[in-house]
Design an enzyme around this catalytic site. Structure first.
Site, PDB file in Angstrom:
ATOM      1  N   LYS B 116      15.051   9.713 -17.064  1.00 56.14           N
ATOM      2  CA  LYS B 116      15.457   8.665 -17.996  1.00 56.14           C
ATOM      3  C   LYS B 116      15.287   7.289 -17.363  1.00 56.14           C
ATOM      4  O   LYS B 116      15.001   6.320 -18.050  1.00 56.14           O
ATOM      5  CB  LYS B 116      16.907   8.875 -18.426  1.00 56.14           C
ATOM      6  CG  LYS B 116      17.193  10.260 -19.033  1.00 56.14           C
ATOM      7  CD  LYS B 116      16.358  10.578 -20.264  1.00 56.14           C
ATOM      8  CE  LYS B 116      16.507  12.038 -20.676  1.00 56.14           C
ATOM      9  NZ  LYS B 116      15.419  12.522 -21.527  1.00 56.14           N
ATOM     10  N   HIS B 235      28.869  14.033 -28.485  1.00 57.07           N
ATOM     11  CA  HIS B 235      27.551  13.451 -28.246  1.00 57.07           C
ATOM     12  C   HIS B 235      26.413  14.334 -28.744  1.00 57.07           C
ATOM     13  O   HIS B 235      25.265  14.157 -28.328  1.00 57.07           O
ATOM     14  CB  HIS B 235      27.334  13.149 -26.756  1.00 57.07           C
ATOM     15  CG  HIS B 235      28.352  12.221 -26.197  1.00 57.07           C
ATOM     16  ND1 HIS B 235      28.548  10.954 -26.689  1.00 57.07           N
ATOM     17  CD2 HIS B 235      29.274  12.383 -25.220  1.00 57.07           C
ATOM     18  CE1 HIS B 235      29.518  10.374 -26.021  1.00 57.07           C
ATOM     19  NE2 HIS B 235      29.992  11.219 -25.130  1.00 57.07           N
ATOM     20  N   ARG B 292       9.245  16.710 -27.271  1.00 60.35           N
ATOM     21  CA  ARG B 292       9.257  18.049 -27.859  1.00 60.35           C
ATOM     22  C   ARG B 292       9.507  17.917 -29.355  1.00 60.35           C
ATOM     23  O   ARG B 292       9.752  16.833 -29.852  1.00 60.35           O
ATOM     24  CB  ARG B 292      10.391  18.862 -27.262  1.00 60.35           C
ATOM     25  CG  ARG B 292      11.737  18.161 -27.471  1.00 60.35           C
ATOM     26  CD  ARG B 292      12.912  19.001 -27.022  1.00 60.35           C
ATOM     27  NE  ARG B 292      14.056  18.191 -26.643  1.00 60.35           N
ATOM     28  CZ  ARG B 292      14.965  17.703 -27.466  1.00 60.35           C
ATOM     29  NH1 ARG B 292      14.862  17.920 -28.757  1.00 60.35           N
ATOM     30  NH2 ARG B 292      15.980  16.988 -27.026  1.00 60.35           N
TER      31      ARG B 292
END
Lengths: 167, 498
Positions: B116, B235, B292
């Site tokens: 990330k 989340h 993906r």
């Protein structure tokens, strides 16, 4: 014999089964027909409406019932049983309150946040259980004192094992 | 085109891929673990292979076994679905080495986006706005405390290798930092085998808006508009929709252009999703890129009329994208509800067990992507996602009405699901008005629904359940008199959280 008191959450309802597939629900009369479909599935016809329900019997008084995505714990007692239950309940009010908290699923005890003898408030996190790749907070279901902790950090537990008790 | 595709996944996404293979005339090969003998994907594929015991590292995450199987059975491509190997660059490299086509991006772009922090660096260099915070991993508690102070509380701690809401924590003050730092590292290590974490400014009450993109081997990049996935718990998304009710035409042009930029910046191949946070002023920030197919891809399929899995397969085989940007139009509105085996009213605790009764909704505008059926087992080894319910209609309001209708038709007996919870959200006036953000399911909301227990529909359902239970009890006592029936084995009791 066919006079029942049904408890769901905090509500109580009176159901009286009559002959000829009729029943009284809170003094209102309905026609009914119960059609078993397969193992745990039933169609219930009430007057002109048909409902599809799934049920599982827990013991002779308790059932789990699924209807329209809502899932209830249902307790059914005969009117006589209900009277006896109320008497017992009243005499138990003064009695010591004790509650066992069990593992809801198999997993690994990651962390124990409380010690024996410590005070907990309802909803406070007591144990972190890792299962399904998530850390799940197991919370106290009532306020009280931690009476007992039966597991240790790092141990694997099976479903239904008593983890700790609150008194 | 490929002759045989090995589907390296399970549940609804394996079923989804198998269906597209069947329509394309490509043979599909499923893999299954001990726990999935009775799952749907095992039955639907042309060929099914037992891969190992229930724990994922023995089965769906067993790289050597899966690659060997692919070679042994002559599969010329592997579709990873989402999760498991979908974003594992090492696995993709092994496929590339063994001349098996991985249906997805190259190992290089996955590795780049999988970090990330690297992704944040790349985006910042390509004029895609990112959330303020670090582009390097945090080495120590002290180092983290200092950065958090600079960025300003509240901050988010996130796993560099993370995704799917795992390994992520909000920190409100320096007091909470140390324990959150350790917990996030622990979770990150377990979930991603990498405990690098970084800090991001916590954006107050944003909406989650993401853009579906595609790239082919011929340098073409397109977007398939946005999806909104703001309704989340722990989340993780539970309700998604396309298009977003919040994004206007000008914002749409900006955010889709940014997404295509992001795809081009890393020479992206195949399907991907660029996720953004959007604040109340419609300013948006790059969050991460998912390399993906997404769980929520069906809402995009419903509004564009495309089959994303077929497009993935075709691109992987070297074909050009089957459409141009100008061919695409948003048609109507689609919503998806994720049906989870979990107790929404008890801290979203996952439930597990045997599905005793199963029947799913149908009718106009309703699509169900399910991985399970009567007799399937939901186990603690995998994600508790049972099924996805997708509803399409010409307007958002009528799609919501349709979703409510469809949710009421769903029957999943034997374990606790979130269906009744989803009904409450979808029918909530603020949800209907499009007035929500990623904190919609906060404590206040959870409290307010406990008061809903007194609402009319629930009372009616309780009433019928009460009558039903009374008849059951009466019937069973009659049966007990007639014969010495032993009680049926109770399969539900064990799932009770006492």
């Amino acid at each position: 014999m066919n006079d029942f008191v049904v408890s769901i959450n905090s509500s109580k309802w009176n159901v009286k089964l009559l002959s000829n597939n009729e029943l009284l629900f809170n003094e209102k009369k309905y026609n009914y027909e119960l059609i078993p479909v397969c193992n745990n599935s039933y169609f219930l016809k009430l007057n002109s409406e048909v409902f599809e329900l799934t049920s599982e019997k827990i013991n002779s008084d308790e059932f789990k019932v699924l209807l329209k995505g809502n899932y209830f714990d249902v307790t059914v007692r005969t009117a006589l049983q209900e009277k006896a239950f109320k008497l017992l309940e009243n005499s138990a009010v003064t009695k010591h309150h004790h509650m066992d908290i069990k593992a809801p699923m198999p997993g690994l005890i990651l962390k124990i946040r409380k010690k024996v003898g410590e005070k907990v408030e309802q909803g406070e996190s007591v144990i972190i259980l890792e299962a399904m790749k998530m850390e799940n907070d197991l919370k106290a279901s009532a306020s009280g004192i931690i009476e007992n902790i039966l597991v240790s950090e790092g141990s694997a537990v099976e479903k239904g094992v008593i983890l700790f008790s609150i008194g | 085109m490929f002759k045989k595709i090995l589907v390296a996944n399970r549940g609804e996404i394996a079923v989804r891929v198998i269906r597209s293979c069947r329509e394309l005339g490509i043979k599909s090969a499923a893999i299954y673990s001990e726990a999935d003998k009775t799952s749907l994907h095992t039955r639907l594929a042309d060929e099914s292979y037992y891969i190992g015991s229930a724990p994922a590292h023995d089965s769906y995450l067993n790289k050597e076994k899966i690659l060997k199987l692919a070679l042994d059975i002559g599969a010329d491509a592997i579709h990873p679905g989402y999760g498991f190997f979908a974003e594992n660059s090492e696995f993709i490299r092994e496929c590339e080495k063994n001349k098996i086509t991985f249906i997805g991006p190259s190992s290089k772009s996955v590795a780049l986006m999988g970090s990330k922090t690297e992704a944040r660096k790349l985006m910042a260099n390509n004029k895609v706005p990112i959330v303020p915070g670090t582009t390097e991993s945090i080495k120590s508690v002290n180092n983290g405390l200092k950065i958090a102070q600079e960025v300003g509380y509240p901050v988010l701690l996130k796993a560099s290798a993370g995704g799917g809401g795992k390994g992520m924590r909000r920190i409100n003050s320096s007091k909470e930092f140390e324990s959150a730092f350790e917990a996030t590292k622990r979770e990150a290590l377990k979930a991603f085998a990498n405990d690098d974490i970084y800090i991001e400014k916590f954006i107050l009450n944003p909406r989650h808006i993401e853009v579906q993109i595609f790239g082919d081997k011929h340098g073409n990049y397109v977007h398939l508009f946005e999806r909104e996935c703001s309704i989340q718990r722990r989340h993780q998304k539970i309700i998604e929709e396309a298009p977003s009710s919040f994004v206007d035409e000008i914002t749409r042009q900006k955010i889709t252009a940014a997404a295509v930029n992001a795809a081009r910046a890393c020479n992206y191949l195949n399907a991907g999703t660029v996720e953004f946070l959007m604040d109340a002023d419609k300013k948006f920030y790059f969050l991460e890129m998912n390399t993906r197919l997404q769980v929520e891809h069906p809402v995009t399929e419903m509004i564009t009329g495309l089959d994303l899995v077929k497009e993935q397969i075709s691109i992987a085989a070297g074909n050009k994208l089957s459409f141009n940007q100008n061919d695409l139009k948003i048609n109507g509105h689609a919503l998806e509800c994720r049906i989870y085996a979990e107790d929404s009213f008890n801290n979203f605790l996952p439930s597990a067990g045997l599905i005793l009764s199963y029947s799913h909704p149908s009718g106009p505008g309703v699509r169900v992507d399910s991985g399970f059926d009567n007799g399937s087992q939901i186990t603690v080894h995998y994600d508790p996602l049972i099924s996805k319910l997708v509803c399409w209609s010409d307007t958002r309001q009528s799609a919501i009405d349709r979703m409510l209708r469809a949710l009421s038709e769903y029957i999943i007996g034997g374990l606790i699901t979130n269906i009744s919870f989803l009904k409450i959200i979808v029918d909530n006036p603020s949800f209907r008005n499009g007035n929500f953000n990623i904190n919609f399911l906060n404590d206040d909301f959870m409290k307010s629904i406990n008061e809903l227990e007194n609402n009319k529909e629930i009372q009616e359902i309780e009433k019928i359940s009460a009558i039903f239970a009374a008849i059951l009890k009466s019937n069973s006592s009659v049966n007990n008199l007639r014969s010495n029936h032993t009680e049926t084995v109770n399969l539900w009791q064990e799932q009770l959280y006492e």
